[in-house]
Design an enzyme around this catalytic site. Structure first.
Site, PDB file in Angstrom:
ATOM      1  N   ASP A  99      -6.110 -43.873  27.022  1.00  0.00           N
ATOM      2  CA  ASP A  99      -5.284 -43.462  25.299  1.00  0.00           C
ATOM      3  C   ASP A  99      -6.771 -44.366  24.421  1.00  0.00           C
ATOM      4  O   ASP A  99      -7.788 -44.692  26.101  1.00  0.00           O
ATOM      5  CB  ASP A  99      -4.763 -44.339  25.019  1.00  0.00           C
TER       6      ASP A  99
ATOM      7  N   GLU B 119       4.835 -44.241  21.599  1.00  0.00           N
ATOM      8  CA  GLU B 119       5.968 -45.657  21.530  1.00  0.00           C
ATOM      9  C   GLU B 119       7.706 -44.978  21.769  1.00  0.00           C
ATOM     10  O   GLU B 119       7.217 -43.707  21.728  1.00  0.00           O
ATOM     11  CB  GLU B 119       5.800 -46.799  20.413  1.00  0.00           C
TER      12      GLU B 119
HETATM   13  C1  F6R Z   1      -2.866 -48.641  28.576  1.00  0.00           C
HETATM   14  C2  F6R Z   1      -1.781 -48.367  27.861  1.00  0.00           C
HETATM   15  C3  F6R Z   1      -0.207 -48.757  27.996  1.00  0.00           C
HETATM   16  C4  F6R Z   1      -0.154 -49.905  28.803  1.00  0.00           C
HETATM   17  C5  F6R Z   1       1.194 -50.941  28.702  1.00  0.00           C
HETATM   18  C6  F6R Z   1       0.768 -51.792  29.985  1.00  0.00           C
HETATM   19  O1  F6R Z   1      -3.543 -47.403  29.099  1.00  0.00           O
HETATM   20  O2  F6R Z   1      -1.687 -46.767  28.438  1.00  0.00           O
HETATM   21  O3  F6R Z   1       0.508 -47.895  28.362  1.00  0.00           O
HETATM   22  O4  F6R Z   1       0.607 -49.367  30.633  1.00  0.00           O
HETATM   23  O5  F6R Z   1       0.921 -51.402  27.444  1.00  0.00           O
HETATM   24  O6  F6R Z   1       0.113 -52.938  29.524  1.00  0.00           O
HETATM   25  P1  F6R Z   1      -0.407 -54.074  30.834  1.00  0.00           P
HETATM   26  O7  F6R Z   1      -0.657 -53.778  31.914  1.00  0.00           O
HETATM   27  O8  F6R Z   1      -1.031 -54.919  30.327  1.00  0.00           O
HETATM   28  O9  F6R Z   1       1.693 -54.440  30.687  1.00  0.00           O
END
Ligand code: F6R
Length: 261
Positions: A68, A144
């Site tokens: 993303d 989401e």
């Molecule tokens: C990032 C992504 C998001 C994260 C998620 C968890 O490329 O696609 O879905 O994997 O927001 O984020 P962290 O690892 O920072 O808790």
């Protein structure tokens, strides 16, 4: 789906690194799908450590696709996912920028950016191993809650919860972009092996909903239940909400060592 319970984030990183290295060793031209965020960083650091020590496979022929990208940041912004993945993984592994792909957030091409990214993924032969994190609201990439389970790469609007969670990278919630380009859940399902990493107590509810809850767009990560090759690597804190965790432990302990993940 295979759920592997590990003591801590360090062990998650080691096993994830082993698995990514095994994919590249078996297929030097492997296509790696890369998540950003905090969770995969110890894994990326472990891959870099082994590479620098001359222990890892050659990354000369791999290609990488990010999941993303933020929309609305100035080009080259340090928190863009293109800059982040270069800094945190691909530059240290010596993978040149022309082998690292991401959705193109430039304003003039936004309407066709999703379709163009899907074409790039298809032309590359698809993703061999996709590293994934999970949001506290169950999001996968930036899909989401409410995202179509068959969705493809497209523009999405972040929830207030995700913008709040990502404010730590930007200094304030107001500075977190509202819009993103993200691979869809249907795009992610096309990858050949999905490697979901989750560490820390804040992820426990989302992990339980994704792994043991109903298949539902309300928990986008539950779409993993549809895929035939998913490895979920969790530390004890992130596993705390799993009702079947003792069973997962027994299964992994009894796994033949030739099987791998
Ligand atoms: C990032 C992504 C998001 C994260 C998620 C968890 O490329 O696609 O879905 O994997 O927001 O984020 P962290 O690892 O920072 O808790």
């Amino acid at each position: 789906m295979e759920v592997v319970l590990l003591a801590d984030a360090r062990q998650v990183a080691r096993l994830a690194a082993d698995t990514i290295e095994a994919t590249v060793a078996a297929k030097p031209q492997a296509v790696l799908g890369l998540a950003t965020g905090s969770t995969p960083l110890p894994t990326y650091q472990e891959l870099i450590r082994r590479h620098r020590a001359g222990l890892g496979p050659s990354y000369d022929q791999v290609r990488c696709f990010t999941l993303d990208e933020y929309v609305g940041l100035p080009p080259g912004h340090q928190q863009s996912y293109r800059a982040t993945i270069a800094r945190e993984l691909t530059d240290p592994l010596g993978i040149p920028p022309d082998r690292v792909h991401g959705p193109d957030p430039s304003p003039e091409g936004l309407a066709s950016a999703g379709e163009r990214y899907e074409q790039e993924l298809t032309a590359a032969g698809g993703v061999d191993i996709q590293v994934l994190g999970i949001g506290t609201d169950g999001h996968l990439a930036f899909n989401e809650p409410g995202s179509a389970l068959t969705s493809l790469t497209r523009l999405k609007t972040l929830t207030a919860e995700t913008r709040q969670a990502n404010a730590r990278f930007f200094g304030s919630v107001a500075a977190v972009p509202r819009h993103v380009l993200t691979q869809g859940l249907g795009t992610i399902l096309r990858a050949r092996h999905l490697l979901l990493l989750a560490t820390g107590a804040a992820k426990a509810d989302a992990v339980a909903a994704a792994v043991e809850g109903p298949l539902s767009a309300s928990c986008p990560a539950s779409v993993l239940q549809l895929h035939r090759h998913v490895s979920v690597l969790v530390d004890e804190e992130a596993a705390a909400g799993l009702a079947r965790r003792e069973h997962y432990r027994e299964v992994y302990a009894a796994k033949p060592c030739w099987q791998g993940l």
